[in-house]
Design an enzyme around this catalytic site. Structure first.
Site, short mmCIF file in Angstrom:
data_model
loop_
_atom_site.label_atom_id
_atom_site.label_comp_id
_atom_site.label_asym_id
_atom_site.label_seq_id
_atom_site.Cartn_x
_atom_site.Cartn_y
_atom_site.Cartn_z
N TYR A 167 -1.94 -1.68 10.29
CA TYR A 167 -2.02 -2.00 8.86
C TYR A 167 -0.77 -1.48 8.13
O TYR A 167 -0.15 -2.20 7.34
CB TYR A 167 -3.28 -1.37 8.28
CG TYR A 167 -3.45 -1.40 6.79
CD1 TYR A 167 -4.14 -2.44 6.18
CD2 TYR A 167 -2.97 -0.37 5.97
CE1 TYR A 167 -4.34 -2.46 4.80
CE2 TYR A 167 -3.17 -0.38 4.61
CZ TYR A 167 -3.85 -1.43 4.02
OH TYR A 167 -4.05 -1.45 2.66
N SER A 216 0.86 -1.19 0.00
CA SER A 216 0.00 0.00 0.00
C SER A 216 0.89 1.23 0.00
O SER A 216 1.97 1.22 0.59
CB SER A 216 -0.87 0.00 1.25
OG SER A 216 -1.42 1.29 1.48
P1 NAD Z 1 -11.59 -5.51 0.37
O1 NAD Z 1 -11.81 -5.48 1.84
O2 NAD Z 1 -12.62 -4.88 -0.52
O3 NAD Z 1 -11.38 -7.03 -0.10
C1 NAD Z 1 -10.49 -7.86 0.60
C2 NAD Z 1 -10.85 -9.31 0.37
O4 NAD Z 1 -9.94 -10.11 1.14
C3 NAD Z 1 -12.26 -9.66 0.83
O5 NAD Z 1 -12.95 -10.38 -0.18
C4 NAD Z 1 -12.02 -10.51 2.07
O6 NAD Z 1 -13.01 -11.50 2.29
C5 NAD Z 1 -10.66 -11.13 1.78
N1 NAD Z 1 -9.99 -11.57 3.01
C6 NAD Z 1 -9.89 -10.90 4.19
N2 NAD Z 1 -9.29 -11.66 5.10
C7 NAD Z 1 -8.97 -12.84 4.51
C8 NAD Z 1 -8.35 -14.03 4.95
N3 NAD Z 1 -7.94 -14.18 6.23
N4 NAD Z 1 -8.17 -15.03 4.06
C9 NAD Z 1 -8.62 -14.92 2.79
N5 NAD Z 1 -9.23 -13.81 2.32
C10 NAD Z 1 -9.41 -12.79 3.17
O7 NAD Z 1 -10.14 -4.91 0.14
P2 NAD Z 1 -9.52 -4.03 -1.07
O8 NAD Z 1 -9.76 -2.61 -0.75
O9 NAD Z 1 -9.92 -4.58 -2.38
O10 NAD Z 1 -7.98 -4.33 -0.84
C11 NAD Z 1 -7.31 -5.38 -1.52
C12 NAD Z 1 -5.83 -5.28 -1.25
O11 NAD Z 1 -5.36 -4.00 -1.66
C13 NAD Z 1 -5.45 -5.41 0.22
O12 NAD Z 1 -4.20 -6.04 0.33
C14 NAD Z 1 -5.34 -3.97 0.66
O13 NAD Z 1 -4.50 -3.82 1.79
C15 NAD Z 1 -4.73 -3.36 -0.58
N6 NAD Z 1 -4.92 -1.93 -0.70
C16 NAD Z 1 -6.16 -1.39 -0.73
C17 NAD Z 1 -6.29 -0.02 -0.85
C18 NAD Z 1 -7.64 0.64 -0.91
O14 NAD Z 1 -7.71 1.86 -0.73
N7 NAD Z 1 -8.69 -0.08 -1.19
C19 NAD Z 1 -5.16 0.81 -0.93
C20 NAD Z 1 -3.91 0.21 -0.89
C21 NAD Z 1 -3.80 -1.15 -0.77
C1 4PL Z 2 -3.55 6.63 1.11
O1 4PL Z 2 -4.16 1.16 1.82
O2 4PL Z 2 -3.05 3.82 0.91
C2 4PL Z 2 -6.42 5.11 2.83
C3 4PL Z 2 -6.94 2.61 3.23
N1 4PL Z 2 -5.56 6.01 2.29
O3 4PL Z 2 -6.13 1.48 2.85
C4 4PL Z 2 -5.03 1.91 2.22
C5 4PL Z 2 -4.45 5.59 1.67
C6 4PL Z 2 -6.17 3.77 2.75
C7 4PL Z 2 -4.14 4.24 1.55
C8 4PL Z 2 -5.04 3.34 2.13
#
Ligand code: NAD
Ligand code: 4PL
Length: 246
Positions: free
Chosen positions: A152, A139
């Site tokens: 996180y 992230s």
């Molecule tokens: P989300 O919460 O919409 O989806 C996450 C998925 O992971 C869900 O379907 C959930 O059921 C699954 N999950 C959670 N715990 C689990 C476990 N123990 N085993 C198997 N599956 C599991 O999340 P997202 O926003 O799509 O994020 C996806 C990835 O991107 C994550 O690694 C998150 O940290 C990263 N990320 C997200 C953002 C953002 O702003 N959305 C920003 C940077 C990084």
């Molecule tokens: C900039 O990974 O990278 C909020 C929530 N803001 O999960 C993230 C920023 C979120 C991020 C993320």
């Protein structure tokens, strides 16, 4: 271009959000796709929507027995593993004053222990064929120090460092390991937290304006997961419209 014809890929967290967009992309490019998620029902629905030879496997990536069972299923159903994308994570919103050790451990168990368990089992399988692509989703919060998610941010920093070390360990086996660092992205998960109020703030810091969508992240992951990226390993790529620079 069918970059993943004949390739078997696991995408964790593929039931929704960024993981789902990555799964869609790899499957569209010909991968035999394992849709892996702890949410069994949503993973099954996603595999049906993706179609082709996609299949779902319910797995808690933080549970060693569950991860072992997943890899046994992959061998049975697909015979090998070429690509592992670790997108599953807990995306919490917990102010520092409310952060307990229990909550810290809950996030570390999935976001960091889960990545270790998946890379351990996944790379052992890849080594059998002398080919592999691992992409771990970190992230850009590890550069921004984003508030209300210190545990996180720590877990994601761990992923970045771990992936660098993994690249060294796996290079001799023709397996690459890279991380992708998305910025704030509009997903089902984010919509369920106060992070959804932060889009205007991050847009102010982006070089390119707009609201990040899962489909904006998937192409970078697909490139690092492709054969073409064979000379790139141990790297981290920010995919956030230029919010952070390093
Ligand atoms: P989300 O919460 O919409 O989806 C996450 C998925 O992971 C869900 O379907 C959930 O059921 C699954 N999950 C959670 N715990 C689990 C476990 N123990 N085993 C198997 N599956 C599991 O999340 P997202 O926003 O799509 O994020 C996806 C990835 O991107 C994550 O690694 C998150 O940290 C990263 N990320 C997200 C953002 C953002 O702003 N959305 C920003 C940077 C990084
Ligand atoms: C900039 O990974 O990278 C909020 C929530 N803001 O999960 C993230 C920023 C979120 C991020 C993320």
């Amino acid at each position: 271009m069918k970059n993943f014809e004949g390739r078997v890929a696991i995408v964790t967290g593929a039931a929704q959000g960024i993981g789902r967009a990555i799964a869609d992309r790899l499957a569209a490019e010909g991968a035999t796709l394992a849709v892996v998620d702890i949410n069994d029902e949503a993973a099954q629905a996603a595999a049906v929507e993706i179609g082709g030879d996609a299949f779902s496997v319910a797995c808690d990536i933080g549970d060693p027995a569950s991860v072992t069972a997943l890899h046994e299923t992959i061998v049975q159903r697909a015979g090998k593993l070429d690509v592992l994308v670790n997108a599953a994570a807990i995306v919490p919103f917990v102010p520092w004053d409310e952060l307990t050790f229990e909550e810290w451990r809950r996030v570390m168990r999935v976001n960091l222990d889960g990545i270790y368990l998946m890379c351990r089992a996944g790379s052992d399988l890849m080594r059998k064929n002398g080919y592999g692509r691992i992409v771990n989703i970190a992230s850009n919060s590890i550069f921004a120090g984003t508030p209300n998610m210190a545990h996180y941010v720590a877990s994601k920093g761990g992923i970045l460092a771990f992936t660098r070390a993994l690249a060294t360990e796996l290079g001799p086996h023709q397996i690459t390991a890279n991380s992708v660092c998305p910025g704030l992205t509009d997903t089902e998960g984010v919509q369920q937290t106060p992070h959804k109020e932060a889009f205007e703030f991050v847009e102010m810091l982006q070089a390119i304006k707009g609201r990040g969508k899962p489909q904006d992240i998937a192409p970078a992951v697909a490139f690092l997961a492709s054969e073409d990226a064979h000379w790139i390993t141990g790297q981290a790529l920010a995919v956030d419209a230029g919010m952070i620079r390093w």
